[in-house]
Design a protein around this motif. Structure first.
Motif, mmCIF file in Angstrom:
data_model
loop_
_atom_site.group_PDB
_atom_site.id
_atom_site.type_symbol
_atom_site.label_atom_id
_atom_site.label_comp_id
_atom_site.label_asym_id
_atom_site.label_seq_id
_atom_site.Cartn_x
_atom_site.Cartn_y
_atom_site.Cartn_z
ATOM 1 N N TYR A 129 1.142 -49.505 -3.307
ATOM 2 C CA TYR A 129 1.217 -48.352 -4.201
ATOM 3 C C TYR A 129 0.267 -48.471 -5.384
ATOM 4 C CZ TYR A 129 5.551 -47.842 -1.569
ATOM 5 O OH TYR A 129 6.474 -47.746 -0.571
ATOM 6 N N GLY A 130 -0.140 -47.302 -5.913
ATOM 7 C CA GLY A 130 -0.996 -47.268 -7.083
ATOM 8 C C GLY A 130 -0.176 -47.215 -8.359
ATOM 9 N N ASP A 131 -0.835 -47.504 -9.491
ATOM 10 C CA ASP A 131 -0.115 -47.425 -10.763
ATOM 11 C C ASP A 131 -0.156 -45.990 -11.306
ATOM 12 O OD1 ASP A 131 -2.579 -47.025 -11.953
ATOM 13 O OD2 ASP A 131 -2.701 -49.020 -12.854
ATOM 14 N N GLY A 132 0.361 -45.789 -12.506
ATOM 15 C CA GLY A 132 0.496 -44.438 -13.060
ATOM 16 C C GLY A 132 -0.829 -43.696 -13.157
ATOM 17 N N LEU A 133 -1.877 -44.385 -13.600
ATOM 18 C CA LEU A 133 -3.181 -43.734 -13.720
ATOM 19 C C LEU A 133 -3.767 -43.422 -12.343
ATOM 20 C CD1 LEU A 133 -5.584 -42.704 -15.337
ATOM 21 C CD2 LEU A 133 -6.430 -45.052 -15.488
ATOM 22 N N MET A 148 0.614 -38.321 -16.333
ATOM 23 C CA MET A 148 0.526 -39.596 -17.057
ATOM 24 C C MET A 148 1.790 -39.875 -17.854
ATOM 25 S SD MET A 148 -2.140 -41.478 -16.592
ATOM 26 C CE MET A 148 -2.234 -42.559 -18.013
ATOM 27 N N TYR A 156 5.014 -40.509 -15.446
ATOM 28 C CA TYR A 156 4.959 -41.822 -14.794
ATOM 29 C C TYR A 156 5.206 -42.943 -15.812
ATOM 30 C CZ TYR A 156 3.188 -39.954 -10.366
ATOM 31 O OH TYR A 156 3.065 -39.284 -9.174
ATOM 32 N N HIS A 157 4.543 -42.822 -16.973
ATOM 33 C CA HIS A 157 4.641 -43.926 -17.934
ATOM 34 C C HIS A 157 5.934 -43.908 -18.737
ATOM 35 C CE1 HIS A 157 0.414 -44.355 -16.804
ATOM 36 N NE2 HIS A 157 0.630 -45.624 -17.084
ATOM 37 N N ILE A 190 -2.770 -31.223 -15.246
ATOM 38 C CA ILE A 190 -2.351 -32.295 -14.333
ATOM 39 C C ILE A 190 -2.200 -33.620 -15.098
ATOM 40 C CG2 ILE A 190 -3.054 -33.670 -12.330
ATOM 41 C CD1 ILE A 190 -4.588 -31.122 -11.390
ATOM 42 N N ARG A 217 -2.145 -42.829 -9.632
ATOM 43 C CA ARG A 217 -1.391 -41.700 -9.069
ATOM 44 C C ARG A 217 -1.820 -40.395 -9.733
ATOM 45 N NH1 ARG A 217 1.249 -40.868 -4.837
ATOM 46 N NH2 ARG A 217 3.234 -40.191 -5.712
ATOM 47 N N THR A 218 -2.086 -40.444 -11.037
ATOM 48 C CA THR A 218 -2.567 -39.248 -11.744
ATOM 49 C C THR A 218 -3.932 -38.831 -11.189
ATOM 50 O OG1 THR A 218 -1.358 -39.929 -13.725
ATOM 51 C CG2 THR A 218 -3.109 -38.297 -14.029
ATOM 52 N N MET A 219 -4.772 -39.816 -10.906
ATOM 53 C CA MET A 219 -6.085 -39.511 -10.324
ATOM 54 C C MET A 219 -5.914 -38.863 -8.951
ATOM 55 S SD MET A 219 -8.085 -42.981 -11.537
ATOM 56 C CE MET A 219 -9.554 -42.760 -10.545
ATOM 57 N N ILE A 228 -9.689 -35.355 -15.912
ATOM 58 C CA ILE A 228 -8.720 -34.627 -15.089
ATOM 59 C C ILE A 228 -8.200 -33.451 -15.907
ATOM 60 C CG2 ILE A 228 -6.481 -34.797 -13.904
ATOM 61 C CD1 ILE A 228 -7.060 -37.795 -13.494
ATOM 62 N N HIS A 279 -3.345 -37.031 -8.017
ATOM 63 C CA HIS A 279 -2.905 -35.650 -8.282
ATOM 64 C C HIS A 279 -4.082 -34.758 -8.666
ATOM 65 C CE1 HIS A 279 1.311 -36.475 -7.860
ATOM 66 N NE2 HIS A 279 1.344 -37.326 -8.853
ATOM 67 N N GLY A 280 -5.015 -35.331 -9.436
ATOM 68 C CA GLY A 280 -6.167 -34.549 -9.893
ATOM 69 C C GLY A 280 -7.283 -34.469 -8.861
ATOM 70 N N SER A 326 5.596 -53.689 -3.818
ATOM 71 C CA SER A 326 4.669 -52.851 -4.576
ATOM 72 C C SER A 326 3.246 -52.796 -4.059
ATOM 73 C CB SER A 326 4.603 -53.348 -6.032
ATOM 74 O OG SER A 326 5.862 -53.495 -6.555
ATOM 75 N N GLY A 383 6.436 -43.730 -4.909
ATOM 76 C CA GLY A 383 5.197 -44.370 -4.465
ATOM 77 C C GLY A 383 4.308 -44.835 -5.592
ATOM 78 N N THR A 384 4.907 -45.128 -6.725
ATOM 79 C CA THR A 384 4.136 -45.530 -7.901
ATOM 80 C C THR A 384 4.616 -46.896 -8.390
ATOM 81 O OG1 THR A 384 4.049 -43.212 -8.529
ATOM 82 C CG2 THR A 384 3.416 -44.788 -10.214
ATOM 83 N N THR A 385 3.689 -47.642 -8.974
ATOM 84 C CA THR A 385 4.046 -48.927 -9.566
ATOM 85 C C THR A 385 3.642 -48.953 -11.034
ATOM 86 O OG1 THR A 385 1.923 -49.938 -9.024
ATOM 87 C CG2 THR A 385 3.681 -50.122 -7.363
ATOM 88 N N VAL A 401 -9.158 -36.890 -7.882
ATOM 89 C CA VAL A 401 -10.286 -37.702 -8.337
ATOM 90 C C VAL A 401 -10.271 -39.039 -7.601
ATOM 91 C CG1 VAL A 401 -11.317 -38.878 -10.317
ATOM 92 C CG2 VAL A 401 -10.217 -36.653 -10.622
#
Lengths: 228, 91
Positions: B31-35, A178, A181-182, A173, B37-39, A169, B41-42, B28, A63-65, B44
């Motif tokens: 969906y969200g990008d890597g940051l 980060m 994903y990257h 986490i 998705r990290t937010m 954050i 998870h946190g 796509s 679910g990530t881009t 935020v």
């Protein structure tokens, strides 16, 4: 990887601006000294191309881009300082016109994507011998995204710790999420970067020679110097 | 020669963008990008921006295509002006 307003602690965001301004002042001097007028159209087209490429997010699973950052590609073609100028133009327009990335975080976004992306992209690519130019570009582009995301994770973690959890954050986490994903997104970046370089190598090889200063190449004479 | 190549590059980029945008909306868009998705998870949520930009990339193919072309033109012009302004002594 565009950081929005209000995510980072003010001190971290201010540090990002400080670093960005100092680096851009230096980069501007280098561009002023090194950038040949005939390279300006290439610089402009490259900047515009990276802008539209950044709009195209590709799925990386879970679910990530991700999207092309383009700093490594810009640095490989224009040198690190020309690449940084291109990235700052793109990031500024994305922020001011499209709200992509926060105004207060523009300095950090430049550090993560422009500064780290261009330096890593340029110097890692240059470290590979000419015959390994394409694998070198793959490694450089991947590493540029990965290290940029690591920097972003450290900024998120630092913000969290400095503010007692009000910003950023938690490191437990931010760091794994980060970077994992990257690490995957970086593969997309590397594939696109090597694809573009391979294409240019076929249709306009002088563009690659210009950035690598092949001795004796007439195309290299008087063009962008990328000797650091 | 550079000018002709630049024009060809511009045309090529815009065609690739128009085609790539279709794939973006198919695969796509939600969906969200890597940051982002990290937010998530946190825990935020994206805070309120201190500056509100006049445009956005849009939620439909047509709007995103127009915004992409608008952004392309503005970045092209801005980078050209920056290059001319700061690169002139390198001639």
């Amino acid at each position: 990887m565009h950081i929005p307003d209000g995510l980072m602690a003010p001190l971290v965001a201010a540090a990002g601006w400080l670093v960005a301004v100092a680096v851009l002042a230096f980069a501007t001097r280098r561009v002023n000294r090194d950038l040949d007028d005939r390279r300006v159209p290439l610089m402009a087209v490259l900047a515009a191309g990276i802008f539209v490429a950044q709009m195209l997010n590709f799925p990386v699973g879970a679910g990530t881009t991700g999207h092309l950052v383009g700093a490594a590609l810009a640095a490989m073609l224009l040198g690190p300082w020309g690449g940084m100028a291109v990235m700052m133009v793109i990031l500024t327009i994305q922020c001011l016109l499209f709200g992509d990335g926060g105004m207060t975080a523009l300095g950090l976004n430049f550090v993560n994507m422009g500064l780290i992306g261009c330096l890593v992209g340029h110097y890692v690519h240059r470290a590979f011998p000419e015959k390994y130019r394409i694998p070198g570009a793959f490694a450089a582009a991947w590493l540029a995204v990965f290290l940029g995301s690591l920097a972003c994770a450290l900024e998120l973690s630092g913000s969290y710790m400095l503010s007692g959890g009000s910003f950023g954050i938690a490191p437990a986490i931010a760091l794994p999420a980060m970077t994992v994903y990257h690490a995957i997104i970086g593969v997309g970046e590397a594939l696109i970067t090597t694809g573009v370089l391979a294409y240019l190598g076929q249709v306009a090889p002088e563009m690659l020679r210009m950035s690598r200063k092949v001795p004796g190449s007439p195309a290299a004479a008087g063009e962008v110097r990328t000797d650091g | 020669m550079v000018e002709r190549r630049s024009l060809l590059a511009i045309a090529g980029i815009l065609v690739a963008f128009a085609a790539g945008l279709v794939l973006f909306f198919i695969f796509s868009a939600p969906y969200g990008d890597g940051l982002e998705r990290t937010m998530e998870h946190g825990g935020v949520e994206e805070p309120e921006p201190v500056y509100h930009a006049p445009l956005d990339y849009g939620d439909s193919y047509a709007v995103a295509l127009v915004m992409g072309i608008v952004g392309f033109a503005i970045v092209l012009g801005s980078a050209f002006l920056v290059g001319k302004a700061f690169g002139k002594r390198g001639r």
